[in-house]
Design a protein around this motif. Sequence first.
Motif, PDB file in Angstrom:
ATOM      1  N   LEU A 188       7.440   2.483  -5.406  1.00  0.00           N
ATOM      2  CA  LEU A 188       6.639   3.061  -6.484  1.00  0.00           C
ATOM      3  C   LEU A 188       6.523   4.570  -6.293  1.00  0.00           C
ATOM      4  CD1 LEU A 188       4.806   2.661  -8.941  1.00  0.00           C
ATOM      5  CD2 LEU A 188       2.898   2.327  -7.380  1.00  0.00           C
ATOM      6  N   TRP A 189       6.250   4.953  -5.057  1.00  0.00           N
ATOM      7  CA  TRP A 189       6.091   6.375  -4.744  1.00  0.00           C
ATOM      8  C   TRP A 189       7.362   7.146  -5.087  1.00  0.00           C
ATOM      9  CZ3 TRP A 189       2.356   9.604  -3.855  1.00  0.00           C
ATOM     10  CH2 TRP A 189       2.591  10.810  -3.185  1.00  0.00           C
ATOM     11  N   SER A 190       8.503   6.651  -4.622  1.00  0.00           N
ATOM     12  CA  SER A 190       9.721   7.427  -4.890  1.00  0.00           C
ATOM     13  C   SER A 190      10.080   7.389  -6.372  1.00  0.00           C
ATOM     14  CB  SER A 190      10.894   6.975  -4.018  1.00  0.00           C
ATOM     15  OG  SER A 190      10.787   5.646  -3.659  1.00  0.00           O
ATOM     16  N   SER A 191       9.783   6.268  -7.051  1.00  0.00           N
ATOM     17  CA  SER A 191      10.134   6.229  -8.475  1.00  0.00           C
ATOM     18  C   SER A 191       9.237   7.188  -9.274  1.00  0.00           C
ATOM     19  CB  SER A 191      10.029   4.806  -9.020  1.00  0.00           C
ATOM     20  OG  SER A 191       8.701   4.361  -8.991  1.00  0.00           O
ATOM     21  N   ILE A 192       7.979   7.359  -8.836  1.00  0.00           N
ATOM     22  CA  ILE A 192       7.123   8.322  -9.537  1.00  0.00           C
ATOM     23  C   ILE A 192       7.649   9.729  -9.312  1.00  0.00           C
ATOM     24  CG2 ILE A 192       4.825   9.356  -9.606  1.00  0.00           C
ATOM     25  CD1 ILE A 192       3.674   6.614  -8.987  1.00  0.00           C
ATOM     26  N   ASN A 193       7.987  10.039  -8.053  1.00  0.00           N
ATOM     27  CA  ASN A 193       8.488  11.380  -7.755  1.00  0.00           C
ATOM     28  C   ASN A 193       9.752  11.691  -8.537  1.00  0.00           C
ATOM     29  OD1 ASN A 193       6.544  12.316  -6.083  1.00  0.00           O
ATOM     30  ND2 ASN A 193       7.480  11.457  -4.233  1.00  0.00           N
ATOM     31  N   ALA A 194      10.608  10.665  -8.704  1.00  0.00           N
ATOM     32  CA  ALA A 194      11.876  10.898  -9.388  1.00  0.00           C
ATOM     33  C   ALA A 194      11.755  10.640 -10.888  1.00  0.00           C
ATOM     34  CB  ALA A 194      12.956  10.009  -8.784  1.00  0.00           C
ATOM     35  N   ILE A 206       3.715   6.269   5.125  1.00  0.00           N
ATOM     36  CA  ILE A 206       3.542   6.811   6.475  1.00  0.00           C
ATOM     37  C   ILE A 206       4.582   6.222   7.420  1.00  0.00           C
ATOM     38  CG2 ILE A 206       2.023   6.745   8.483  1.00  0.00           C
ATOM     39  CD1 ILE A 206      -0.300   6.988   6.501  1.00  0.00           C
ATOM     40  N   PHE A 207       4.805   4.925   7.304  1.00  0.00           N
ATOM     41  CA  PHE A 207       5.742   4.270   8.214  1.00  0.00           C
ATOM     42  C   PHE A 207       7.126   4.105   7.588  1.00  0.00           C
ATOM     43  CE2 PHE A 207       1.529   2.808   9.559  1.00  0.00           C
ATOM     44  CZ  PHE A 207       1.545   3.294  10.862  1.00  0.00           C
ATOM     45  N   VAL A 208       7.374   4.786   6.484  1.00  0.00           N
ATOM     46  CA  VAL A 208       8.663   4.710   5.794  1.00  0.00           C
ATOM     47  C   VAL A 208       9.117   3.262   5.662  1.00  0.00           C
ATOM     48  CG1 VAL A 208      10.840   5.931   5.546  1.00  0.00           C
ATOM     49  CG2 VAL A 208       9.151   6.792   7.125  1.00  0.00           C
ATOM     50  N   TYR A 209       8.142   2.381   5.345  1.00  0.00           N
ATOM     51  CA  TYR A 209       8.428   0.952   5.283  1.00  0.00           C
ATOM     52  C   TYR A 209       9.042   0.617   3.934  1.00  0.00           C
ATOM     53  CZ  TYR A 209       7.756  -3.771   7.024  1.00  0.00           C
ATOM     54  OH  TYR A 209       7.965  -5.029   7.512  1.00  0.00           O
ATOM     55  N   ARG A 210      10.102  -0.195   3.961  1.00  0.00           N
ATOM     56  CA  ARG A 210      10.861  -0.496   2.738  1.00  0.00           C
ATOM     57  C   ARG A 210      10.106  -1.403   1.773  1.00  0.00           C
ATOM     58  NH1 ARG A 210      16.599  -0.701   2.374  1.00  0.00           N
ATOM     59  NH2 ARG A 210      16.381  -2.422   0.925  1.00  0.00           N
ATOM     60  N   GLY A 211       8.932  -1.032   1.335  1.00  0.00           N
ATOM     61  CA  GLY A 211       8.181  -1.952   0.489  1.00  0.00           C
ATOM     62  C   GLY A 211       8.038  -1.465  -0.937  1.00  0.00           C
ATOM     63  N   VAL A 212       7.387  -2.263  -1.749  1.00  0.00           N
ATOM     64  CA  VAL A 212       7.198  -1.943  -3.152  1.00  0.00           C
ATOM     65  C   VAL A 212       6.344  -0.685  -3.320  1.00  0.00           C
ATOM     66  CG1 VAL A 212       6.267  -2.786  -5.329  1.00  0.00           C
ATOM     67  CG2 VAL A 212       7.424  -4.357  -3.797  1.00  0.00           C
ATOM     68  N   GLY A 213       5.379  -0.504  -2.416  1.00  0.00           N
ATOM     69  CA  GLY A 213       4.534   0.681  -2.482  1.00  0.00           C
ATOM     70  C   GLY A 213       5.357   1.945  -2.339  1.00  0.00           C
ATOM     71  N   ARG A 214       6.295   1.897  -1.392  1.00  0.00           N
ATOM     72  CA  ARG A 214       7.148   3.065  -1.178  1.00  0.00           C
ATOM     73  C   ARG A 214       8.089   3.257  -2.378  1.00  0.00           C
ATOM     74  NH1 ARG A 214       8.889   6.767   1.939  1.00  0.00           N
ATOM     75  NH2 ARG A 214      11.117   7.122   2.224  1.00  0.00           N
ATOM     76  N   SER A 228       0.859  -1.173   0.000  1.00  0.00           N
ATOM     77  CA  SER A 228       0.000   0.000   0.000  1.00  0.00           C
ATOM     78  C   SER A 228       0.897   1.225   0.000  1.00  0.00           C
ATOM     79  CB  SER A 228      -0.884   0.008   1.237  1.00  0.00           C
ATOM     80  OG  SER A 228      -1.311   1.323   1.473  1.00  0.00           O
ATOM     81  N   VAL A 229       0.777   2.026  -1.036  1.00  0.00           N
ATOM     82  CA  VAL A 229       1.652   3.185  -1.188  1.00  0.00           C
ATOM     83  C   VAL A 229       1.551   4.086   0.035  1.00  0.00           C
ATOM     84  CG1 VAL A 229       2.088   5.224  -2.552  1.00  0.00           C
ATOM     85  CG2 VAL A 229       1.486   3.082  -3.686  1.00  0.00           C
ATOM     86  N   LEU A 230       0.302   4.370   0.431  1.00  0.00           N
ATOM     87  CA  LEU A 230       0.126   5.336   1.514  1.00  0.00           C
ATOM     88  C   LEU A 230       0.638   4.804   2.850  1.00  0.00           C
ATOM     89  CD1 LEU A 230      -3.344   6.715   0.484  1.00  0.00           C
ATOM     90  CD2 LEU A 230      -1.183   7.957   0.563  1.00  0.00           C
ATOM     91  N   ILE A 231       0.267   3.566   3.160  1.00  0.00           N
ATOM     92  CA  ILE A 231       0.668   3.039   4.469  1.00  0.00           C
ATOM     93  C   ILE A 231       2.183   2.861   4.538  1.00  0.00           C
ATOM     94  CG2 ILE A 231       0.467   1.051   6.004  1.00  0.00           C
ATOM     95  CD1 ILE A 231      -2.446   0.838   5.167  1.00  0.00           C
ATOM     96  N   GLU A 232       2.794   2.367   3.457  1.00  0.00           N
ATOM     97  CA  GLU A 232       4.250   2.196   3.480  1.00  0.00           C
ATOM     98  C   GLU A 232       4.963   3.537   3.586  1.00  0.00           C
ATOM     99  OE1 GLU A 232       4.735  -2.119   1.271  1.00  0.00           O
ATOM    100  OE2 GLU A 232       5.537  -0.343   0.278  1.00  0.00           O
TER     101      GLU A 232
END
Lengths: 343, 343
Positions: free
Chosen positions: A298-304, A288-296, A282-286
Amino acid sequence: MSFKSVVGKIYRNFLVRRILRAFGVIFVTSTLTFFIIRLMPSNPIEIFINQMMAAYGMSYQDAKALALALFTIDLDKPLHQQYIEYLINLFQGNLGRSISISPGTPVMDIILAFLPWTLFSVSISILASFVLGVITGIIAAYRRGGLFDKVMSTFAAIISAIPGYLIGILIIVFIGVQYGLINYMRGAYSAGIRPGFNLQFISDVFLHLAAPFATYVLSTFGGWMLSMKASTISTLGEDYVTVAKAKGLPESRIRTQYVGRNAILPLFTSLAIQLGFIFGGSVLIENIFVYRGVGRLLWSSINARDYTVMQAVFLIITISVVVSNLLADLIYGLIDPRVRVGE
Amino acid sequence: MAVKTAVKEKEKERRAIITVRNLSVEYRTHRGIVKAVRNVSFDVYEGEILFLVGESGSGKSTLGFALMNLVPSPGYIKEGEIIYHLDGQDIELRKLPLEEQRLFRWKQVAMVFQSALNALNPVLRIWDQLYDTIQAHDPNITREEAYKKIKYLLSMVRLDADRVLKSYPHELSGGMRQRVMIAMALLLDPKILILDEPTTALDILTQKNIIELLKKIKDELGLTMIFITHDLSLAAELADRVAVMYAGKILELSDVYTIFYNPKHPYTYALIKTIPKLTSIDEELYPIPGSPPDMINLPPGCKFHPRCPYAKEICTEKEPEFEQAGPNHYVACHRWRELKFER
Ligand SMILES: Nc1ncnc2c1ncn2[C@@H]1O[C@H](COP(=O)(O)OP(=O)(O)OP(=O)(O)O)[C@@H](O)[C@H]1O
Ligand code: SF4
Ligand SMILES: [Mg+2]
């Protein structure tokens, strides 16, 4: 038998047809993501070139040559040519190299670093939430109108109306900050600790799992419970349950083989769809908790605007959703004899 | 004359196997209380086939469920007694501990349900649903013994055991499922069998087959049967006695011959006139005008008066008593003494 009739026969086979269709969906989705990603404003390779020029005083030509050598894609080529190259690479199992979040690292390595954490956290959470929801739902259905039912159904209705990320934030504020546990709500493990197969690391991992786990469970539990309750109540009204009582079956057998098994059937479809997200997190939950998951990731790859990483993550999510739907159909055929697989 | 004494002789032999006294059953709904069975008293004689006949909603199934103390929620037995006279004992099922009730059901009194298509658990094979019935009452029985019994009963209802036992309910036709239900009901050699519209969900040919089968069972097993139906013509084929129900009450109760040739209640007479006779095709049929009353707001006085062509003032004020109108003939109508129906 003519060639045509053999092909027709194979196609008519349910399984073959489903698998072919699954491949079709994966192909179409990855094509769409390929083009949509390129519709986003700003060009990551241009940014990389500018960074190189600014940081190392390279000339534009040198920086561009470096970029071409480093990355397997060239965004200056015509779109259709890029697309064909992308497909060829994909069929060779080559996902390319990261452009901006970790320039030059093979995308596969990045995925492999993030994927296990999402798999781990989401699958544990989904299963726990499903089991808890199903059990509570059955109890509430059997005692409908009673105190347990009223309290739990109200709780479930409220909690499933709150979005997951909000529950996450509430957990951080009211538990993390209040009780000084905030350190366990950042990342998948503590910064100073060395990953390894030892008790210290494992307990640290589970401590860090607690908050995202609670968030996942709380945000999905209500849905499971309410559907299971509704399904159980309607099953309890079925004639075969009355027959089972009339036959004098022991209550335990009625509850498991007559009520439980039938009531849970409709929930399996939703469970299988949820399982598809084990790979996506889950992009949002990962976040919030800065969890090292695929959702996170995805988020950073979109931003970059990291095109290659985005493509790979979307591909993984598509494949896992499609495969879990396929599995759902097959498993459904096993647990519900009315659904016949094969014809 | 000889016939009359024979009937008298039979009368003396009659022994009640169930006594129902002042039974009232209600459903609590959001619209109000449905008085589905209202202060009903009657006996069921050992070895007879008693028909319970009435329009839809008159409370027949509710009465059947009450006999097994299985009135579905939100229903409940408001008051009254149901006493079984079995093996020299008087048993009030409702007063037994739950575990004894469970063992009493199906062993002493079994039931074939109204909706044949939904009475079998869709996720269990027929074998499991027959075997669990035996096992629930005799946990020590071996599979071989159970199989022998099951096979015997399936062949009695003319089913191929080896094919049927492996099947799931959806793989069988409606008629086959109803045969399975009948075999299941006979599995523990019950003394009493309740049949709730065993043929309504089936096509006309299958109905005929099932009726033939029930005739055979009647002749071979001689058990006590309570047959619930809205089809009075079936009573002519199978019944020993007939109870006519209307708005939760029995309006007339007598042997089948009297009911057809000497009915005392206007409603019974109206029902008989609705039966098409196969002998004359162009004969006029007389559907009963009006519709059954709203079971929540029943009319005052005789509940049939809004539809009764013989209604008088007293009928709108006072509900008639259930009186004896002859040997073994009971009727609830203010005017039964005066009315004569020509045939
Ligand atoms: N579960 C229930 N909840 C509320 N009301 C019910 C319930 N079951 C039956 N009733 C009501 O009780 C009355 C009697 O119903 P019952 O099923 O006994 O009638 P029936 O004579 O068997 O009719 P049918 O020929 O349609 O089977 C009806 O008015 C019905 O609406
Ligand atoms: S009591 Fe009156 S209304 Fe009721 S059936 Fe008899 S005559 Fe008709
Ligand atoms: Mg009924």
